[in-house]
Design a protein around this motif. Sequence first.
Motif, PDB file in Angstrom:
ATOM      1  N   GLY A   2       0.820  -1.196   0.000  1.00  0.00           N
ATOM      2  CA  GLY A   2       0.000   0.000   0.000  1.00  0.00           C
ATOM      3  C   GLY A   2       0.858   1.252   0.000  1.00  0.00           C
ATOM      4  O   GLY A   2       1.887   1.309   0.674  1.00  0.00           O
ATOM      5  N   ASP A   3       0.433   2.271  -0.760  1.00  0.00           N
ATOM      6  CA  ASP A   3       1.245   3.473  -0.860  1.00  0.00           C
ATOM      7  C   ASP A   3       0.544   4.681  -0.224  1.00  0.00           C
ATOM      8  O   ASP A   3      -0.494   4.539   0.426  1.00  0.00           O
ATOM      9  N   ILE A  26      -3.103   0.208  -4.029  1.00  0.00           N
ATOM     10  CA  ILE A  26      -2.585  -1.059  -3.503  1.00  0.00           C
ATOM     11  C   ILE A  26      -2.023  -1.846  -4.674  1.00  0.00           C
ATOM     12  O   ILE A  26      -2.727  -2.110  -5.647  1.00  0.00           O
ATOM     13  N   LEU A  27      -0.756  -2.189  -4.590  1.00  0.00           N
ATOM     14  CA  LEU A  27      -0.089  -2.960  -5.634  1.00  0.00           C
ATOM     15  C   LEU A  27      -0.131  -4.434  -5.274  1.00  0.00           C
ATOM     16  O   LEU A  27       0.057  -4.811  -4.114  1.00  0.00           O
ATOM     17  N   ARG A  28      -0.368  -5.276  -6.280  1.00  0.00           N
ATOM     18  CA  ARG A  28      -0.467  -6.721  -6.044  1.00  0.00           C
ATOM     19  C   ARG A  28       0.491  -7.467  -6.963  1.00  0.00           C
ATOM     20  O   ARG A  28       0.633  -7.142  -8.142  1.00  0.00           O
ATOM     21  N   THR A  29       1.161  -8.457  -6.402  1.00  0.00           N
ATOM     22  CA  THR A  29       1.968  -9.371  -7.201  1.00  0.00           C
ATOM     23  C   THR A  29       1.524 -10.803  -6.930  1.00  0.00           C
ATOM     24  O   THR A  29       1.152 -11.142  -5.807  1.00  0.00           O
ATOM     25  N   ASP A  64       6.069  -8.979 -11.384  1.00  0.00           N
ATOM     26  CA  ASP A  64       5.109  -8.029 -11.936  1.00  0.00           C
ATOM     27  C   ASP A  64       4.210  -7.533 -10.823  1.00  0.00           C
ATOM     28  O   ASP A  64       3.880  -8.271  -9.884  1.00  0.00           O
ATOM     29  N   TRP A  65       3.803  -6.261 -10.942  1.00  0.00           N
ATOM     30  CA  TRP A  65       2.890  -5.661  -9.978  1.00  0.00           C
ATOM     31  C   TRP A  65       1.713  -5.038 -10.722  1.00  0.00           C
ATOM     32  O   TRP A  65       1.909  -4.337 -11.702  1.00  0.00           O
ATOM     33  N   GLN A  66       0.509  -5.311 -10.233  1.00  0.00           N
ATOM     34  CA  GLN A  66      -0.683  -4.682 -10.787  1.00  0.00           C
ATOM     35  C   GLN A  66      -1.181  -3.631  -9.791  1.00  0.00           C
ATOM     36  O   GLN A  66      -1.287  -3.906  -8.593  1.00  0.00           O
ATOM     37  N   GLU A  67      -1.486  -2.463 -10.324  1.00  0.00           N
ATOM     38  CA  GLU A  67      -1.906  -1.344  -9.488  1.00  0.00           C
ATOM     39  C   GLU A  67      -3.417  -1.354  -9.331  1.00  0.00           C
ATOM     40  O   GLU A  67      -4.151  -1.379 -10.312  1.00  0.00           O
ATOM     41  N   LYS A  68      -3.892  -1.329  -8.100  1.00  0.00           N
ATOM     42  CA  LYS A  68      -5.324  -1.357  -7.813  1.00  0.00           C
ATOM     43  C   LYS A  68      -5.715  -0.082  -7.072  1.00  0.00           C
ATOM     44  O   LYS A  68      -5.210   0.192  -5.986  1.00  0.00           O
ATOM     45  N   THR A  81      -8.360  -7.754  -6.179  1.00  0.00           N
ATOM     46  CA  THR A  81      -8.647  -7.204  -7.503  1.00  0.00           C
ATOM     47  C   THR A  81      -9.424  -5.905  -7.395  1.00  0.00           C
ATOM     48  O   THR A  81      -9.140  -4.934  -8.106  1.00  0.00           O
ATOM     49  N   THR A  82     -10.412  -5.858  -6.515  1.00  0.00           N
ATOM     50  CA  THR A  82     -11.176  -4.639  -6.269  1.00  0.00           C
ATOM     51  C   THR A  82     -11.306  -4.436  -4.765  1.00  0.00           C
ATOM     52  O   THR A  82     -11.276  -5.395  -3.978  1.00  0.00           O
TER      53      THR A  82
END
Length: 521
Positions: A173-174, A179-182, A188-192, A233-234
């Motif tokens: 969490g930033d 919230i970034l997920r790997t 790889d990181w996905q930004e949520k 994811t959400t």
Amino acid sequence: AYICGSEGLILKTSNGGINWFSTPTSFPGRLRTIDFVNASTGYSAGEGGEILKTTNSGNNWVQQSSPISTYIRSLYFTNDNTGYAVGDYYRIIKTTNGGGQWDTLSSGRFEFDEYYNSLRSVYFTDPNTGYAMGDSINLKTTNGGVIWEDLPSTDSRWFMSAYFVNAFTGFVGDAYGFILRTKNGGLDWQEKGTGERGFIYSLSFPTSNTGYAIKSSPSGFNANILKSTNGGTTWSDISSVALSHFYSPIFFTDENTSYVAADNFEKTTNGGLNWELQNTSVSITYVIYFMNSNTGFVAGNDGKISKTTNAGETWLSENSGTIKRLRSLTFIDMNNGFAGGDSGTIIKTNDGGNNWSLQNSGANSSITSIKFKDQNTGYATSEGGSILYTTNAGNNWSVQFEINQNMSSIQIFGNTGYAVGSNSTILKTTTGGVLTGFSTTQNEVPDKFQLNQNYPNPFNPNTIISYQLPVVNNVVLKVYDLLGKEVITLVNQKQNAGKYQVEFDGRNFSSERILTWFFKQ
């Protein structure tokens, strides 16, 4: 053209800059920005929220009423009537009647946030779409400033929290509400996004699919409890609690039962839909840790620690032996636990928290996170950028890794570990933080100190550095670039006599730098 500056000075040229002359203003302060909507009408603003307007090409300037008293650093008008101004403390104001009235807009930034100071530029590409940028902040609006969305800067994110479900799946969490997920160990990181801007102070996943986060609201005076039921994811808001400090933790003992510390210490038994107050005797709680559904600890200001053995029905104060603020807490088993806090404080208990003893961490800055992978081997992060390391159950701590960032959190799964911090820092180890070194047998002890040339060289991305020690010694091995700037500390610990190898992974550095590095003794 026009130029503005100190002492209310506004200069004008009408011959392409060959000659300049002053235009009269009665403002004695500093003007930081100037914008003309046509040849006659213009605005200038600056110190103290001052806004000036001219309708006769600068021959006269008239003071306007401003709703703010802090520096205005940029102005932009989309037409004759509609304009925007931005400045210190993330202030954004707007007029729709040519400056007759200015209204305050919400930028979503905390006015008391010490890490970001000012908006320094505003620009619109059409009447609705605009951008405001400044000190580590990039904002965008698509509805004329009603809502400003954050455009995170990958160069300046402050990662406040982290939670890894296992060695491969994790969340970070930033400070922007993302919230970034790997799912592949950080490759790889996905930004949520989570809606409005806010600090993600804490993350907790009681199951692989169900996760919770505590996020500050844009005002900074409340915290929203977020929930995900699909593995991050959400995210959606499920409740709100009052907020009094920047390190509010949340801890789930099962999918529905959780404890949160914001302005008050509260508990939920229905997945965060409702919260009830609890009295822990810790006035400001910074960390929560439960060993099981019944037994847990909270710690916070003035070195206070409280313990429950009945799922929070009652809490008993423990004597921590320190008055330093405690910000991290972990237990290896029901008896052995550690807490860390300000001024490098680390304390240890061997009897389930009844008694605590002070340990020598060697650090001066606040200990932000402590984790152990077994009875003896533990790790701690500090605000000073150190990762501390112990192999004897905390009796001795040494610096294993250093980086010039504020480190927030660390998690360990066997030899795989992750640590996060400011300036977009995410660190990973697959060797338990111990570099891939080996020592020789006792009859192969070298007769001299030696640091060998790295191999391969040039390299991309990895290279091996070997060295040898004839005696037990404190070893520091650092990498510098060609400009003499320290890049990374590979070794900083006492080592036995022998031969060692260290693998340096250069994937986090530009190839222009790593391909030309050479190592010298």
